[in-house]
Scaffold this active site. Structure first.
Site, short mmCIF file in Angstrom:
data_model
loop_
_atom_site.label_atom_id
_atom_site.label_comp_id
_atom_site.label_asym_id
_atom_site.label_seq_id
_atom_site.Cartn_x
_atom_site.Cartn_y
_atom_site.Cartn_z
CG HIS A 90 20.02 3.15 30.29
ND1 HIS A 90 20.18 3.48 31.49
CD2 HIS A 90 19.73 4.51 29.82
CE1 HIS A 90 20.35 4.69 31.95
NE2 HIS A 90 20.08 5.56 30.89
CG ASP A 140 24.26 1.89 27.60
OD1 ASP A 140 25.20 2.03 28.41
OD2 ASP A 140 23.35 1.61 28.17
#
Length: 866
Positions: A19, A116
């Site tokens: 990520h 995100d």
């Protein structure tokens, strides 16, 4: 004069190397190509050396700021075997206060927020700051399509997704094999499914979606996302394709690069399963033999074998023992001239960009897939977890740039002969020529997308930057924090958890007036809230927990006599509006004397309100007692009401309470201002945190783990719980002959419950449940992931707490409007079960109680309720 400043983006990265990498690369593009200021907020995994190295490298040269939020301790909130998605969701939720504090302490605050996939719960913080909010999906468009369509599938698909016989259909997109669904969809009763479903509902609430893909790669799916005839009706915000964003190639020399320099062009297969992937011992043995039998050169990043495919997700980069301990005997010696074995982690981007590399055996994580595609390297698809099965099918079947085993590697061990065949196919065999040619075409397409000469991704990012400059406040001023600068200590918990309440505090200070206490004690709103003109006075006619709790922030409370004079409102600033609850309607005349607007807040449901305001008509039309009627009572436009379900004041029309209720027949509407806040109450380390998250019954479907909240007093209930063999959490009170005996004494302590529970009950069930005398923190208990059912009296406060936490109910109505609520929950909403006869009519037998408990917890017939 205020000076204009460049846009300042706050980008939040969830834990994990996979990520963090795309967030950092995205930040670089915003800074270098579009003149943004960027602050990355990261939640590092301190057990991951590779992640720490990446964060350190991102600071040199210093293109942007990095703020490392403290890593949360979630050990008391999830079980040790909780899924990665569950852990990530809970970690992100727990970090919200730290993020708020970090943002509020910044001198130059961001004027837009980008989160995100696992940060969608932070979008509400952007709303508090009144800045634009975006979601950055660092994977492909097919995954986004599935995510935002999941709420529809959740309603349409019966049973487990992986048990479906036909492909799952997503409007305008490629259909999906059931076995390829993402990990959170493998088991609908698991917490990770609910977290993923929540994300699917929250993404469309952003102001835009950024994706790490490009137009030519997934044109059909992207068209579906933008077309209102397909997925556009579920997600109406702009979709910006800004990829492929991959790590830059590190020009570092080491033994691996020196060895690659000596190998022929496109002759080496790189074997690596990403930042978190691991294999079993048996699979590692077969892979080793497959590589050796292929007689092809290789670089293999190895990790010790495990039983979990994602075991290294939070520990990537940690060093390990000698690989000869878990590789076949003599493998390292026999392949000394053929390949290289690297412990734990390697510079993947640099290796894939080397001209000697001609193939990549990959877990199909999207970062790794992009690095392979942008370097023109064909792949062996070896998906392990998360969305990797989706990616693998797209790479093999749709894009034609990869080969894969006949069955998923997570289903069975892939044997050495099949591994040998796949390695040879992508490296040397003629049947792999088409794959090698196709991946070169996609490499060229990726380069064009990023080109500053009208590349599709470059243009999309320019459009995004332009939109940010238009919509974000770009002034060199410190934006005020929305909310009291220093709320009272007792009120702090409430205002911190409720952004909506925080905004209303500033705009509408209020005085709260509660009846029932003979001692007049005056306390108006906190001094910090008195700076605005409008003041609202709330009159609470009765006292009691069911009336005060929905709208009394702690620390903002005033007690006055019940016979309230008009002059009482001359304390402090004059009120400019008045709000009363159901039993305060007589106080509306005071508002008329003060000539201020007056409102009624109904803290129950709309059906109850409909009955209340229609009661004057029923009073004229119905002959005799309501409970003696042979047909259901008709309320225009509403559900019919069974006579036995009428509210308590209608049971005896000669009683004074019937006349008082008739007087309260009012006009208004139900206001649903629930204290949502973070969606997660503060958690303490109590027994529920030590329960497993799920259990498999030998004759039932897989069911989520739980405890059981019970409100009942008869001894049949005791035996019913014990016979059900389900875990429980029971709030007990001494038995009485009146169902509402504890209304004015809630919370008072009582004697030892063993004196009125069956002999030996507490000893026999000491490992199965807990008994709490008189009162417990119900909201905290119902929000706990271990709780899977609620035997409730069906008061509306309790009902809302159960519904908003997704907890099915056993309806056990006792008094007031609870019988109406029970019928609505069981017959109209379908979220509860109930006994055959009302509990106030007869004692419910232990067998029926056992049956109801098992139905909502484990039995198949309760699946629809859940």
């Amino acid at each position: 004069m205020e000076t204009l400043k460049k846009p300042h983006a706050a980008i939040l990265a969830s834990p994990g190397l996979g990520h963090l990498i795309p967030v950092i690369e995205f930040a670089k593009r915003l800074v270098v190509h579009h003149n943004f200021a960027v602050t990355i907020f990261a939640i590092p995994s301190h057990s991951s050396p590779a992640e720490a190295q990446l964060l350190e490298a991102a600071m040199s040269p210093k293109l942007f700021d990095v703020v490392e939020l403290p890593q949360p301790d979630i050990s008391g909130q999830v079980s040790p075997d909780a899924a990665v998605v569950t852990c990530l969701a809970v970690m992100m939720r727990t970090c919200r206060p730290a993020f708020r504090l970090a943002i509020s302490s910044m001198e130059n605050r961001p004027n837009l927020l980008i989160v995100d996939l696992f940060g969608t719960e932070y979008l509400s913080i952007a709303e508090e700051l009144q800045i634009p909010k975006y979601v950055y999906i660092a994977t492909n468009a097919w995954f986004l399509a599935l995510t935002i369509y999941l709420p529809v599938l959740d309603k349409e698909v019966n049973g487990e997704y992986i048990d479906q016989k036909e492909r799952l259909r997503i409007p305008g997109c490629r259909s999906m094999r059931p076995q390829d669904v993402v990990d959170p969809m493998l088991e609908r009763s698991d917490q990770q499914y609910r977290e993923y479903l929540r994300v699917g509902t929250e993404i469309p609430k952003s102001d835009g979606i950024l994706m790490n893909t490009w137009e030519d790669l997934q044109q059909t799916t992207l068209d579906a996302l933008r077309n209102e005839n397909f997925l556009g009706r579920f997600c109406k915000v702009p979709v910006y394709t800004i990829g492929p964003l991959t790590r830059p190639i590190a020009n570092q020399r080491d033994d691996i690069i020196d060895w690659l320099d000596k190998q022929p062009e496109e002759s080496v297969v790189f074997v690596s399963f990403g930042s978190g992937g691991t294999l079993s011992y048996e699979q590692m043995t077969e892979l080793a033999w497959g590589l050796e039998l292929s007689h092809q050169r290789f670089i293999w990043v190895v990790r010790p074998p495990t039983t979990s495919a994602d075991a290294a997700f939070f520990t990537v980069g940690e060093s390990s023992d000698d690989p000869s301990a878990y590789l076949p005997d003599g493998f390292l010696d026999r392949t000394r001239d053929l390949g290289r074995v690297v412990l734990m982690w390697a510079e993947q981007a640099q290796i894939l960009s080397h001209p000697s590399v001609g193939g990549y055996m990959s877990h199909c994580g999207w970062n790794s897939s992009l690095e392979s595609l942008t370097n023109g390297v064909p792949m062996i698809a070896w998906p392990l977890y998360a969305e990797q099965r989706m990616n693998a099918e797209m790479l093999t079947e749709e894009l034609g740039v990869a080969v894969g085993p006949e069955e998923l590697p997570t289903k069975k061990v892939v044997v050495r002969e099949e591994i040998e065949k796949m390695v040879r196919k992508i490296l040397v065999d003629q049947e792999g020529n088409e794959i090698r040619a196709r991946v070169k075409e996609i490499k060229d397409s990726a380069n064009k997308a990023l080109s500053e000469q009208c590349g599709s991704s470059y243009v999309a990012l320019c459009r995004f930057a332009e939109q940010c400059c238009k919509s974000a406040p770009c002034r060199n001023t410190r934006q005020p924090w929305l909310g009291p600068p220093n709320p009272p200590r007792r009120a702090r918990k409430t205002t911190r958890r409720s952004p909506q309440l925080r905004r209303h505090h500033l705009r509408h200070p209020f005085t709260l007036v509660s009846g029932g206490d003979p001692a007049p004690r005056v306390s108006h709103e906190p001094k910090t809230l008195r700076r605005r003109r409008a003041t609202a006075a709330g009159h609470l006619g009765p006292c009691g927990p069911g009336h005060r709790r929905p709208h009394v922030p702690r620390g903002v409370d005033a007690h006055v006599p019940a016979n309230l004079p008009v002059s009482y409102f001359h304390h402090g600033e004059p009120s400019e509006s008045s709000i009363v609850d159901l039993f305060g309607t007589e106080s509306l005349s005071i508002s008329e004397e003060l000539q201020i607007p007056k409102y009624v807040y109904i803290a129950s449901n709309a059906w109850s309100l409909a009955l209340t305001i229609y009661l004057p008509v029923l009073d004229e039309e119905v002959n005799g007692e309501y409970v003696d009627q042979k047909e259901r009572l008709k309320i225009p436009g509403c559900r019919l009401l069974r006579p036995q379900d009428v509210v308590d004041p209608m049971l005896d029309t000669s009683d004074q309470q019937s006349r008082e209720y008739l007087r309260s027949g009012l006009c208004g509407w139900t206001l649903n201002e629930a204290d949502s806040g973070d969606g997660q109450p503060e958690r303490r380390d109590f027994r529920l945190t030590r329960q497993p998250t799920r259990q498999i019954c030998h004759f039932c479907i897989v069911r989520e783990w739980w405890d059981f909240v019970v409100r009942a007093n008869d001894r049949a209930g005791n035996w019913g719980l014990e016979l059900s063999h389900q875990r429980f959490f029971w709030e007990v009170r001494p038995p009485t002959t009146s169902a509402d005996a504890a209304y004015f004494t809630v919370g008072e302590r009582s004697d030892d419950p063993s004196t009125y529970l069956p002999d030996g009950f507490m000893d026999r069930t000491q490992d199965l449940g807990r008994v709490v005398p008189m009162w417990a923190e119900r909201a905290q208990i119902l929000s706990h992931p271990s709780v899977g059912g609620f035997m409730s009296h069906c008061g509306w406060n309790s009902t809302l707490e159960s519904l908003t936490n997704g907890v099915p109910m056993i309806a056990w109505p006792l008094y007031a409007e609870q019988r109406m609520n029970a019928e609505m929950l069981t017959e109209e909403l379908g979220v509860a079960v109930g006994p055959e006869e009302l509990p106030t009519k007869k004692v419910e037998g232990r067998e029926e109680i056992e049956k109801m408990v098992r139905k909502i917890m484990v039995d198949k017939e309760g699946c629809e309720i859940n």
